[in-house]
Structures are given as structure tokens and as C-alpha cells.
Design a protein around this motif. Structure first.
Motif, short mmCIF file in Angstrom:
data_model
loop_
_atom_site.label_atom_id
_atom_site.label_comp_id
_atom_site.label_asym_id
_atom_site.label_seq_id
_atom_site.Cartn_x
_atom_site.Cartn_y
_atom_site.Cartn_z
N MET A 155 7.60 -46.42 67.13
CA MET A 155 7.17 -45.16 66.51
C MET A 155 6.28 -44.42 67.49
SD MET A 155 6.30 -45.92 62.53
CE MET A 155 5.24 -44.57 62.26
N ALA A 156 6.64 -43.19 67.81
CA ALA A 156 5.82 -42.38 68.71
C ALA A 156 4.44 -42.16 68.10
CB ALA A 156 6.50 -41.04 68.97
N ALA A 157 3.44 -42.06 68.96
CA ALA A 157 2.06 -41.87 68.49
C ALA A 157 1.93 -40.61 67.64
CB ALA A 157 1.12 -41.79 69.70
N PHE A 158 2.78 -39.62 67.94
CA PHE A 158 2.70 -38.32 67.24
C PHE A 158 3.66 -38.25 66.05
CE2 PHE A 158 5.49 -38.10 70.95
CZ PHE A 158 6.69 -37.76 70.35
N SER A 159 4.26 -39.41 65.66
CA SER A 159 5.31 -39.37 64.64
C SER A 159 4.77 -39.33 63.22
CB SER A 159 6.22 -40.60 64.80
OG SER A 159 5.48 -41.78 64.51
N VAL A 160 3.48 -39.60 63.07
CA VAL A 160 2.88 -39.62 61.72
C VAL A 160 1.64 -38.73 61.71
CG1 VAL A 160 3.74 -41.87 60.94
CG2 VAL A 160 1.69 -41.77 62.36
N ASP B 255 -1.70 -39.14 60.90
CA ASP B 255 -2.81 -39.63 61.72
C ASP B 255 -2.12 -40.25 62.91
OD1 ASP B 255 -3.70 -39.70 58.90
OD2 ASP B 255 -2.92 -41.76 58.99
N ARG B 256 -2.60 -39.94 64.10
CA ARG B 256 -1.97 -40.46 65.32
C ARG B 256 -1.84 -41.98 65.21
NH1 ARG B 256 -3.75 -42.63 70.03
NH2 ARG B 256 -2.60 -42.09 71.91
N LYS B 257 -0.64 -42.49 65.49
CA LYS B 257 -0.43 -43.93 65.45
C LYS B 257 -0.83 -44.54 66.78
CE LYS B 257 3.03 -47.50 65.50
NZ LYS B 257 2.63 -47.96 66.84
N ARG B 258 -1.51 -45.69 66.73
CA ARG B 258 -1.89 -46.37 67.96
C ARG B 258 -0.61 -46.73 68.72
NH1 ARG B 258 -4.00 -51.73 69.08
NH2 ARG B 258 -5.44 -51.49 70.82
N ASP C 194 20.65 -53.54 75.52
CA ASP C 194 19.37 -52.99 75.06
C ASP C 194 19.60 -51.84 74.10
OD1 ASP C 194 17.30 -54.44 76.65
OD2 ASP C 194 18.56 -53.71 78.29
N VAL C 195 18.96 -51.95 72.96
CA VAL C 195 19.06 -50.91 71.93
C VAL C 195 17.65 -50.37 71.71
CG1 VAL C 195 19.76 -50.42 69.56
CG2 VAL C 195 20.96 -52.19 70.84
N ASN C 196 17.42 -49.14 72.16
CA ASN C 196 16.09 -48.54 72.02
C ASN C 196 16.10 -47.52 70.89
OD1 ASN C 196 14.71 -49.50 74.66
ND2 ASN C 196 16.73 -48.77 75.28
N ILE C 197 15.17 -47.67 69.98
CA ILE C 197 15.07 -46.74 68.85
C ILE C 197 13.68 -46.11 68.88
CG2 ILE C 197 15.05 -46.55 66.32
CD1 ILE C 197 16.88 -49.08 66.30
N GLU C 198 13.65 -44.81 69.05
CA GLU C 198 12.37 -44.09 69.09
C GLU C 198 12.25 -43.22 67.85
OE1 GLU C 198 9.82 -44.07 71.43
OE2 GLU C 198 10.85 -45.77 72.37
N ILE C 199 11.21 -43.46 67.07
CA ILE C 199 10.96 -42.62 65.90
C ILE C 199 10.06 -41.47 66.36
CG2 ILE C 199 10.10 -42.54 63.52
CD1 ILE C 199 12.50 -44.53 63.96
N LEU C 200 10.61 -40.27 66.36
CA LEU C 200 9.84 -39.10 66.82
C LEU C 200 9.03 -38.51 65.67
CD1 LEU C 200 12.75 -37.45 68.87
CD2 LEU C 200 10.99 -39.02 69.69
N GLU C 201 9.62 -38.53 64.48
CA GLU C 201 8.89 -38.15 63.28
C GLU C 201 9.26 -39.12 62.17
OE1 GLU C 201 7.95 -33.39 63.70
OE2 GLU C 201 9.24 -34.03 62.07
#
Ligand code: ADP
Length: 240
Positions: free
Chosen positions: A74-79, A81-84, A117-124
Motif C-alpha cells: 500500500m502506497a504511503a499516500f493511499s489512505v 492518514d499517511r501509511k507508514r 514476481d507479482v507486484n501489486i501496488e495499492i495507489l488508493e
């Protein structure tokens, strides 16, 4: 907070068995072997697949099959409150269950000593990111041409405000009674992921499972359409 009113209308106007809008695009990254971008309600997800390629370090190799390494982040900016940044228990758990789902469908024996390799990035993020992430990753794997016994998709159902509902939104996830994410292999009919958080009676569970499977099927149609569009642009000589 009234999660669902007397007329059976949810906070965002949906009916109990109605999904959020889903949009999928295959082949959005040029450097990856396969990729997909997916929007599911307020979730925005990017999936990138690399491989099969020689597994490194060598001691991680399996002489009989490919190793599937799935990384959900999960990207830090996806939620709000900034996620660590970086891995935490939750992302490790989600990476593990999604890896196991794909190990069940990828024909790993065809690629001994390799890794995929399967990379999953949660942007929001807005509830249901493991289902959105798995669904995007399945399209990215198909886009990479990796052989699988079938295409898999995921969708959650659950219970909020006393009603069984399909595809929980943020408030329903936070304040609801139960969450049941499910993933299905559409060619074999197998359930490849099933988790449950909260409480459901047997009857509610059966209803929620039926809803979730129906949701998986709806998403599967969109996955196929995204791959068909990608395939047509590949073969039509136009821009990929
Ligand atoms: P899923 O995203 O698969 O539903 P969870 O039930 O664990 O998984 O999370 C529900 C939602 O809670 C996420 O989609 C996200 O919107 C929110 N969330 C998760 N982790 C965090 C976090 N560290 N900070 C803020 N919100 C979070």
C-alpha cells in the motif's frame, strides 16, 4: 451510523447485491512482462508481473517448479492518514494468501528453478484492496502470457447493518459485522481464496458466499474484456 436504510439502500446508494463500478486496463506498463491497472470503487491498483526468470538467490530455486513471489504494497499516500511505508503484518498476510492463490493456478512445473514476481501496488485504498489486487494481478499474469489453469478473480461479500451485502465499501468494512473475501478459478470452478473476518450464521454465510461468487463472475467478464482489448491492439498493428 445507518449503514443500510429500511428500504435496503446502502450509504452510497447501492442495493445489497450491487457492486461498485470496476474498470480494468491490461498492458499499461512497457517494461513489465505483463501489467494491469484497475479501479474498483475508490480503489486504484497497479499490478506488474516479471518472469518467469531464473530465481535468485539460487538457494530459493525449486528444481521441480517455479516459485511465485507476490508482493502486495500500500502506497504511503493511499489512505487518509499517511501509511507508514514498507511491509507490515497486514501486507505480509495479504501477499501470502494471494501468492498461495496463484500457486494453485499457474502451471509452475513448466518452469523449474524460475521465479515469477507479482507486484501489486495499492495507489488508493477504500476497502476490498486484496480482492482488487488479486483481480488486477490475474490480468497482469495473463498479459505476461504465463500459463494458468484458468483466470482467477476475487470479490468480497459480508454483512453490515444486519444485512448480507455484496462488495463492502469503506464504512461497511469498518463498522459492519463481517467480511468474506473470495477468489474463484473460472475454468475449474475452484475456490482459491476464502477468508472471513467477523461473524455470520450458516445461512448468512451461504448467502454471502453466493453473492461473492456472483461478484467474482461479474469481475471475470471485465477481466476478459480488458484482455481482449489488449490482444486486439497487439494484433491490429496500432498502438499497444
Ligand atoms: P482489504 O483492503 O482487502 O479490505 P482490510 O480489511 O485489512 O483489507 O482493510 C480494509 C481497508 O482499511 C483498506 O482497503 C483500506 O481502505 C483501510 N486500511 C488498511 N490499512 C490501513 C492503514 N494502515 N491506514 C489507513 N487505512 C488502512
Amino acid at each position: 451510523m445507518e449503514l443500510i436504510n429500511k428500504k435496503g439502500v446502502r450509504m452510497d446508494g447501492r442495493k445489497p447485491d450491487q457492486m461498485r463500478d470496476v474498470r480494468i486496463e491490461a498492458g499499461v506498463l512497457h517494461r513489465a512482462d505483463g501489467s494491469a491497472y484497475l479501479e474498483w470503487g475508490g480503489n486504484k491498483v497497479l499490478a506488474a508481473v516479471y518472469g518467469p526468470r531464473e530465481a535468485i538467490p539460487r538457494h530459493s530455486q525449486d528444481a521441480t517448479k517455479a516459485v511465485v513471489k507476490c508482493r502486495y504494497n500500500m502506497a504511503a499516500f493511499s489512505v487518509d492518514d499517511r501509511k507508514r511505508p514498507g511491509p507490515d503484518r497486514r501486507s505480509q498476510e495479504i501477499s501470502k494468501v494471494i501468492s498461495e492463490a496463484f500457486e494453485n493456478v499457474i502451471l509452475t512445473e513448466e518452469f523449474p528453478r524460475a521465479q515469477i514476481d507479482v507486484n501489486i501496488e495499492i495507489l488508493e485504498a477504500e476497502a476490498g484492496t486484496r480482492c482488487a489486487g488479486l483481480t488486477a494481478a490475474a490480468v497482469a499474469l495473463a498479459d505476461a502470457g504465463i500459463p494458468m489453469t484458468g483466470l482467477i478473480s476475487a470479490c468480497a461479500a459480508g454483512k453490515a447493518g444486519g444485512h448480507v451485502i455484496l462488495d463492502l465499501g469503506k464504512a461497511e468494512d469498518n463498522y459492519g459485522e463481517a467480511d468474506l473475501p473470495v477468489a474463484i478459478n473460472h475454468q475449474t470452478g475452484e475456490v482459491v481464496l476464502l477468508q472471513m473476518d467477523g461473524d455470520l450464521s450458516q445461512k448468512e454465510f451461504d448467502q454471502a458466499l453466493e453473492y461473492a461468487i456472483r461478484g467474482c463472475k461479474e469481475v471475470h467478464e471485465l477481466q476478459k474484456a480488458a484482455l481482449m482489448k489488449r490482444y486486439a491492439s497487439h494484433n491490429g498493428g496500432g498502438e499497444a
